[in-house]
Design an enzyme around this catalytic site. Structure first.
Site, PDB file in Angstrom:
ATOM      1  N   GLY A 178      -4.000   2.628  -1.361  1.00 34.93           N
ATOM      2  CA  GLY A 178      -4.042   1.328  -2.031  1.00 34.93           C
ATOM      3  C   GLY A 178      -3.149   0.325  -1.329  1.00 34.93           C
ATOM      4  O   GLY A 178      -2.961   0.380  -0.112  1.00 34.93           O
ATOM      5  N   VAL A 203       1.968  -1.431  -5.031  1.00 35.93           N
ATOM      6  CA  VAL A 203       1.949  -0.217  -5.854  1.00 35.93           C
ATOM      7  C   VAL A 203       2.556   0.960  -5.089  1.00 35.93           C
ATOM      8  O   VAL A 203       3.176   1.840  -5.693  1.00 35.93           O
ATOM      9  CB  VAL A 203       0.517   0.097  -6.314  1.00 35.93           C
ATOM     10  N   GLU A 251      -1.651   5.661   2.240  1.00 29.06           N
ATOM     11  CA  GLU A 251      -2.663   4.997   3.071  1.00 29.06           C
ATOM     12  C   GLU A 251      -2.794   3.577   2.545  1.00 29.06           C
ATOM     13  O   GLU A 251      -3.313   3.348   1.451  1.00 29.06           O
ATOM     14  CB  GLU A 251      -3.998   5.735   2.988  1.00 29.06           C
ATOM     15  N   CYS A 284     -10.524  -0.510   3.979  1.00 28.84           N
ATOM     16  CA  CYS A 284      -9.161  -0.594   4.509  1.00 28.84           C
ATOM     17  C   CYS A 284      -9.123  -0.617   6.028  1.00 28.84           C
ATOM     18  O   CYS A 284      -8.189  -1.163   6.619  1.00 28.84           O
ATOM     19  CB  CYS A 284      -8.305   0.550   3.976  1.00 28.84           C
TER      20      CYS A 284
END
Length: 457
Positions: free
Chosen positions: A184, A188, A206, A240
């Site tokens: 994410g 966070v 990641e 991503c």
């Protein structure tokens, strides 16, 4: 409830049930059956939450996982076999080896952009290594989350699913785990790391980032444009490892403009809104963020080559921007949406300077046939991965590690790398009591014994 779920997983692990290879193989086979027998349902859930076509859902999520499962199932026993290592002369006779020991209970916190792949992908390594696991799917893909929660119990032992939003995630993170895999954003990730620190729990993060692409005049520009457009606009840019921006000499950037527009039209038709193969933005919040990046960049001098259309909620056309400056809003953060900026630079030296000025990216892509340029990029930049000639495809090679570096993450997984990340390499040394060769290396050291001890060491 959540503490009880974690306690049950730990009790399962502590019972020793997960350690035999037969249990691990049964779980990997069960996960493969889950995907094979419920593929249509998972595809429908992905369409409901993300607008993914059935083909894209299969290729990037379900089929992707089944390929990795086949790779791991064929090899994991060999990866986990005890490894003999040499022993120094001073300690012989003795035998030394390394055995792979499962860690315990693994937590997987998955994102919303590839919610099936990134929930079950880390689980493959966790199960092969002999762990139990708690899965926390994203609340932003509620249909997928509910489907996963319902499908896991009939197929898998030692795996639990917790649904919910930030409150449930906070309660999950308050528990003790033996490893956490989080995919994410960096905000966070910091929360995850602070929670992990309370229990000294190792983490694999990641995190994505602004993955650049370099294009120069030595490559086939039409092919480069098609591949860039595919990698960027897959899943409506919410990938991503998507190319976040393109660096190119000014003449190459100008020649790329019509080729990228042509590639978009070839893939999604004259109006991508009507294409069954083009997805949607996950939420109104993320949609508004991408709109703001586009409008701010145009106000700063960028020019829309193709796209730019959007509605007020989920649709955002595949968009290419030209004349993008380094101070443009599109260059200030990871776009994570269907906007591809073209940034003109004088040459590879300036491109390297631009790349090095930001956080280390998750991936770097280069379209060049020049060997010196390739060496320069490999030697003078740092990134999670480097791919020449195409974006994103390194994820489909199970034997390659997937992971970031610096701001794009830490640790890696996929294939053997998952199994090694989610197990402990425990050294084992066996020293017989006779002959007692240790007598040569313990005091008192006098005369011949001292000379022999020095030679042995």
């Amino acid at each position: 409830m959540i503490p009880d779920v974690v306690a049950d997983l730990r009790a399962t692990f502590d019972s020793g049930r997960t350690k035999p290879f037969t249990w691990r193989e049964a779980q990997l086979e069960g996960l493969d059956r889950l995907l094979a027998e419920n593929g249509a349902e998972l595809e429908a859930a992905l369409a409901a939450d993300l607008g993914k076509s059935a083909t894209e859902a299969y290729l990037t999520e379900i089929g992707f996982l089944r390929t990795e499962l086949a790779h791991v199932r064929a090899r994991f026993r060999r990866w986990l076999a005890p490894q003999r290592v040499p022993v120094p002369l001073s300690l012989r006779p003795a035998r030394a080896s390394i055995i792979r020991e499962p860690l315990g209970v693994v937590l997987v916190i998955a994102p919303w952009n590839y919610p099936v792949q990134l929930t079950f992908g880390p689980l493959i390594g966790a199960l092969a290594a002999g762990n139990t696991a708690l899965l926390k799917p994203s609340e932003l893909t509620p249909t997928v989350s509910a489907t996963i929660a319902r499908l896991v119990p009939p197929y898998l032992d030692g795996v639990a699913v917790v649904e919910g939003g930030p409150e449930e995630t906070g309660e999950v993170l308050a528990q003790r785990f033996d490893h956490i895999v989080y995919t994410g954003g960096s905000r966070v990730a910091r929360i995850v790391m602070r929670a992990a620190a309370e229990h000294l729990t190792p983490v694999t993060l990641e995190l994505g980032g602004k993955s650049p692409a370099w294009v120069d005049g030595t490559t086939d520009l039409r092919t480069a444009a098609r591949r860039l457009a595919w990698g960027k606009f897959l899943n409506a840019g919410q990938t991503c490892v998507a190319p976040d921006y393109v660096l190119a000499p000014p003449d190459v950037a100008r020649r790329l403009e019509p080729l990228l527009a042509e590639a978009v039209a070839d893939m999604y038709g004259p109006d991508p809104r009507n294409s069954p193969d083009y997805g949607r933005i996950i939420s109104a919040h993320h949609h508004a963020r991408v709109v703001e990046l586009l409008e701010g960049s145009v106000a700063a001098g960028a020019r829309v080559v193709t796209g730019g259309e959007h509605d007020g909620e989920a649709y955002f056309a595949p968009t290419v921007l030209a004349d993008v400056g380094l101070d443009s809003p599109a260059m200030a953060e990871e776009i994570f949406g269907p906007v591809l900026p073209l940034v003109a630079v004088d040459g590879i030296a300036e491109a390297v300077a631009v790349i090095r000025a930001g956080e280390k990216p998750l991936a770097l892509y280069a379209f060049t046939e020049d060997a010196r340029t390739r060496r320069t990029l490999l030697r003078e930049t740092s990134s999670g991965a480097v791919v020449f000639g195409a974006p994103a495809i390194h994820l489909a090679v199970p034997s390659l590690p997937f992971g970031g570096v610096g701001g794009s993450g830490m640790g890696s997984y996929h294939g053997e790398h998952s199994v090694r990340t989610l197990s402990h390499p425990k050294p084992v040394l066996r020293k017989p009591s006779s002959p007692d060769t240790l007598a040569l290396i313990r005091p008192p050291f006098t005369g011949l014994k001292a000379r022999l001890a020095r030679r042995l060491m």
